[in-house]
Motif scaffolding. Structure first.
Motif, PDB file in Angstrom:
ATOM      1  N   GLN A 301       0.822  -1.216   0.000  1.00  0.00           N
ATOM      2  CA  GLN A 301       0.000   0.000   0.000  1.00  0.00           C
ATOM      3  C   GLN A 301       0.852   1.260   0.000  1.00  0.00           C
ATOM      4  O   GLN A 301       0.344   2.348   0.253  1.00  0.00           O
ATOM      5  N   GLU A 302       2.122   1.129  -0.277  1.00  0.00           N
ATOM      6  CA  GLU A 302       2.985   2.309  -0.315  1.00  0.00           C
ATOM      7  C   GLU A 302       2.532   3.261  -1.417  1.00  0.00           C
ATOM      8  O   GLU A 302       1.997   2.839  -2.448  1.00  0.00           O
ATOM      9  N   SER A 303       2.759   4.536  -1.197  1.00  0.00           N
ATOM     10  CA  SER A 303       2.369   5.527  -2.202  1.00  0.00           C
ATOM     11  C   SER A 303       3.210   5.364  -3.459  1.00  0.00           C
ATOM     12  O   SER A 303       4.331   4.839  -3.414  1.00  0.00           O
ATOM     13  N   ILE A 304       2.678   5.816  -4.589  1.00  0.00           N
ATOM     14  CA  ILE A 304       3.408   5.718  -5.851  1.00  0.00           C
ATOM     15  C   ILE A 304       4.704   6.516  -5.776  1.00  0.00           C
ATOM     16  O   ILE A 304       5.738   6.083  -6.298  1.00  0.00           O
ATOM     17  N   THR A 305       4.669   7.638  -5.079  1.00  0.00           N
ATOM     18  CA  THR A 305       5.886   8.450  -4.941  1.00  0.00           C
ATOM     19  C   THR A 305       6.955   7.687  -4.164  1.00  0.00           C
ATOM     20  O   THR A 305       8.132   7.663  -4.556  1.00  0.00           O
ATOM     21  N   THR A 306       6.560   7.058  -3.052  1.00  0.00           N
ATOM     22  CA  THR A 306       7.509   6.282  -2.256  1.00  0.00           C
ATOM     23  C   THR A 306       8.094   5.141  -3.073  1.00  0.00           C
ATOM     24  O   THR A 306       9.301   4.870  -3.022  1.00  0.00           O
ATOM     25  N   ILE A 307       7.243   4.478  -3.851  1.00  0.00           N
ATOM     26  CA  ILE A 307       7.708   3.365  -4.686  1.00  0.00           C
ATOM     27  C   ILE A 307       8.669   3.868  -5.745  1.00  0.00           C
ATOM     28  O   ILE A 307       9.718   3.250  -6.007  1.00  0.00           O
ATOM     29  N   SER A 310      11.937   4.464  -4.159  1.00  0.00           N
ATOM     30  CA  SER A 310      12.554   3.190  -3.766  1.00  0.00           C
ATOM     31  C   SER A 310      13.182   2.482  -4.954  1.00  0.00           C
ATOM     32  O   SER A 310      14.149   1.727  -4.795  1.00  0.00           O
ATOM     33  N   CYS A 311      12.624   2.725  -6.139  1.00  0.00           N
ATOM     34  CA  CYS A 311      13.110   2.056  -7.348  1.00  0.00           C
ATOM     35  C   CYS A 311      14.129   2.891  -8.113  1.00  0.00           C
ATOM     36  O   CYS A 311      14.512   2.539  -9.236  1.00  0.00           O
ATOM     37  N   GLY A 312      14.551   4.003  -7.519  1.00  0.00           N
ATOM     38  CA  GLY A 312      15.620   4.789  -8.118  1.00  0.00           C
ATOM     39  C   GLY A 312      15.186   5.830  -9.130  1.00  0.00           C
ATOM     40  O   GLY A 312      16.024   6.347  -9.885  1.00  0.00           O
ATOM     41  N   PHE A 313      13.886   6.178  -9.151  1.00  0.00           N
ATOM     42  CA  PHE A 313      13.412   7.211 -10.066  1.00  0.00           C
ATOM     43  C   PHE A 313      13.352   8.543  -9.333  1.00  0.00           C
ATOM     44  O   PHE A 313      13.115   8.601  -8.126  1.00  0.00           O
ATOM     45  N   ALA A 314      13.538   9.635 -10.090  1.00  0.00           N
ATOM     46  CA  ALA A 314      13.625  10.952  -9.471  1.00  0.00           C
ATOM     47  C   ALA A 314      12.301  11.383  -8.865  1.00  0.00           C
ATOM     48  O   ALA A 314      12.264  12.061  -7.836  1.00  0.00           O
ATOM     49  N   ASP A 315      11.193  11.005  -9.492  1.00  0.00           N
ATOM     50  CA  ASP A 315       9.871  11.376  -8.986  1.00  0.00           C
ATOM     51  C   ASP A 315       8.826  10.426  -9.551  1.00  0.00           C
ATOM     52  O   ASP A 315       9.114   9.581 -10.408  1.00  0.00           O
ATOM     53  N   SER A 316       7.586  10.566  -9.079  1.00  0.00           N
ATOM     54  CA  SER A 316       6.521   9.660  -9.494  1.00  0.00           C
ATOM     55  C   SER A 316       6.142   9.846 -10.966  1.00  0.00           C
ATOM     56  O   SER A 316       5.715   8.887 -11.621  1.00  0.00           O
ATOM     57  N   SER A 317       6.299  11.061 -11.498  1.00  0.00           N
ATOM     58  CA  SER A 317       5.957  11.308 -12.901  1.00  0.00           C
ATOM     59  C   SER A 317       6.881  10.517 -13.824  1.00  0.00           C
ATOM     60  O   SER A 317       6.429   9.880 -14.786  1.00  0.00           O
ATOM     61  N   PHE A 319       8.620   7.860 -13.027  1.00  0.00           N
ATOM     62  CA  PHE A 319       8.315   6.451 -12.816  1.00  0.00           C
ATOM     63  C   PHE A 319       7.060   6.034 -13.572  1.00  0.00           C
ATOM     64  O   PHE A 319       7.036   4.988 -14.243  1.00  0.00           O
ATOM     65  N   SER A 320       6.015   6.848 -13.503  1.00  0.00           N
ATOM     66  CA  SER A 320       4.746   6.513 -14.157  1.00  0.00           C
ATOM     67  C   SER A 320       4.890   6.456 -15.674  1.00  0.00           C
ATOM     68  O   SER A 320       4.304   5.578 -16.321  1.00  0.00           O
ATOM     69  N   ARG A 321       5.668   7.383 -16.226  1.00  0.00           N
ATOM     70  CA  ARG A 321       5.875   7.367 -17.686  1.00  0.00           C
ATOM     71  C   ARG A 321       6.582   6.087 -18.124  1.00  0.00           C
ATOM     72  O   ARG A 321       6.175   5.424 -19.081  1.00  0.00           O
ATOM     73  N   GLU A 322       7.659   5.755 -17.425  1.00  0.00           N
ATOM     74  CA  GLU A 322       8.418   4.556 -17.779  1.00  0.00           C
ATOM     75  C   GLU A 322       7.580   3.290 -17.542  1.00  0.00           C
ATOM     76  O   GLU A 322       7.640   2.325 -18.314  1.00  0.00           O
ATOM     77  N   PHE A 323       6.801   3.303 -16.474  1.00  0.00           N
ATOM     78  CA  PHE A 323       5.942   2.178 -16.127  1.00  0.00           C
ATOM     79  C   PHE A 323       4.928   1.922 -17.253  1.00  0.00           C
ATOM     80  O   PHE A 323       4.724   0.782 -17.683  1.00  0.00           O
ATOM     81  N   LYS A 324       4.304   2.982 -17.727  1.00  0.00           N
ATOM     82  CA  LYS A 324       3.297   2.839 -18.786  1.00  0.00           C
ATOM     83  C   LYS A 324       3.921   2.373 -20.094  1.00  0.00           C
ATOM     84  O   LYS A 324       3.319   1.581 -20.836  1.00  0.00           O
ATOM     85  N   LEU A 325       5.128   2.853 -20.390  1.00  0.00           N
ATOM     86  CA  LEU A 325       5.813   2.411 -21.607  1.00  0.00           C
ATOM     87  C   LEU A 325       6.077   0.909 -21.592  1.00  0.00           C
ATOM     88  O   LEU A 325       5.949   0.236 -22.619  1.00  0.00           O
ATOM     89  N   LEU A 326       6.428   0.375 -20.432  1.00  0.00           N
ATOM     90  CA  LEU A 326       6.768  -1.041 -20.338  1.00  0.00           C
ATOM     91  C   LEU A 326       5.533  -1.928 -20.173  1.00  0.00           C
ATOM     92  O   LEU A 326       5.426  -2.985 -20.814  1.00  0.00           O
ATOM     93  N   PHE A 327       4.585  -1.492 -19.332  1.00  0.00           N
ATOM     94  CA  PHE A 327       3.461  -2.368 -18.981  1.00  0.00           C
ATOM     95  C   PHE A 327       2.128  -1.971 -19.621  1.00  0.00           C
ATOM     96  O   PHE A 327       1.136  -2.671 -19.472  1.00  0.00           O
TER      97      PHE A 327
END
Length: 337
Positions: A301-307, A310-317, A319-327
């Motif tokens: 239940q961790e926030s998207i920003t925290t995740i 934790s995964c080495g991205f500068a911010d949630s934006s 992370f979300s862009r890269e996440f959508k490109l892959l998944f």
């Protein structure tokens, strides 16, 4: 009377109110065993074994063993002494084989294999803790079952036992006579599962509170892994490089350090990755981080920003862009499905 089940789910919490038969558990330590797997499993049994917190072997008895009662050194370098030799199995319910860093040894102890075979014939359930599953497989006691192994050793397990189905989508798998566990803290969940099976949920909660844990994770919870399937890849240099990157997911090593580890030049490494994986080492590292991020999105239940952080991205934006490109979907959509 004992309550047995080979299902993957937990038994119902309203177990019958009867006087349980004490469990007998043998624990075999292999060379370079992991401390967490050994101590975590044993401590759950110890904390649930009596009612007064005195660690008395009342409800559960255990014996810690090794081949020929030899001292066993853990993967951390500590030495476990005062071990018993492999004993008579009469009356035992479980034998847990606790492995560690010796899983690449393909010359198992004949004495251990024979003893495990005897346990299997006596219907003593075998528990593979961490890489203890390798020893059970080497004894020829895994037939049609699917086994659970840690994501970090799945490639080696598949290499040694290509005909055995294995996965990393569970913390442990109860296949009846053989129960296999990924190791590390998952052994705690396995031990709690066994308590629920034999004594009901209240006894498991007793151990849980003592260990200051909040819940019991289900067997079907996927491991927090970023495993890359390299089965189609025959170039062993790629396997070695990918494993090197896996161990350093939080701090991506330079291409030159990866190349040095593999024994090629940085330019050769880039060419090898391009021809085998059609990507660069950096791109592979990004995919691993995103896979880990997806696990956190779907299993915590961790926030998207925290995740993202934790995964080495500068911010949630980012992370979300890269996440959508892959998944093909954003982290929020993935979480809500």
């Amino acid at each position: 009377m004992r309550i047995h089940s080979s299902a993957f789910h937990y038994p119902p919490p309203d177990a019958p109110n009867i006087a349980p038969t004490p469990l007998r558990v043998g624990i075999v330590l292999l060379d370079q065993f992991t401390l967490t797997a050994f101590a975590g499993f044993l401590d759950v049994l110890r904390l649930a074994s009596d009612y007064g917190g005195q660690s008395q072997q009342i409800l559960i008895s255990w014996k810690v063993m090794s081949v020929d009662a030899e001292p066993r050194r853990s993967s951390a370098g500590t030495l476990q002494t005062e071990l018993s030799d492999l004993c008579d199995l009469t009356g035992y319910d479980y034998v847990a084989v606790c492995g560690g860093n010796s899983y690449t040894d393909t010359t198992p102890s004949k004495k251990l294999s024979s003893w495990l075979e005897h346990a299997y014939e006596l219907n003593v359930k075998l528990l593979g803790l961490c890489t203890g599953t390798f020893a059970i497989a080497q004894a020829g006691l895994i037939r049609h079952e699917t086994v659970c192994v840690h994501w970090n050793v799945i490639e080696e397990f598949q290499r040694q036992f290509p005909k055995i189905k294995c996965n990393v989508d569970n913390l442990f798998i109860d296949a009846g006579k053989v129960v296999t566990c990924a190791g590390s803290t998952a052994v705690i969940d396995l031990a709690l599962y066994l308590l629920i099976r034999h004594y009901g949920r209240e006894k498991a909660q007793q151990a849980l509170r003592h260990m200051m844990l909040h819940n019991i994770r289900p067997a079907r919870l996927p491991q927090a892994h970023f495993y890359i399937d390299l089965n189609p890849i025959s170039d062993l240099r790629v396997h070695k490089a990918v494993h090197f990157i896996e161990q350093r997911i939080d701090d991506f090593p330079s291409v030159s350090s990866i190349a040095a580890h593999v024994g090629v030049s940085p330019r050769q490494l880039e060419r090898i990755f391009k021809s085998s994986l059609n990507m660069t080492p950096a791109a592979l590292h990004r995919i691993m981080r995103l896979q880990y991020g997806k696990w956190l999105v779907t299993n915590t239940q961790e926030s998207i920003t925290t995740i993202a952080l934790s995964c080495g991205f500068a911010d949630s934006s980012h992370f979300s862009r890269e996440f959508k490109l892959l998944f093909g979907q954003t982290p929020r959509v993935c979480r809500n499905r």
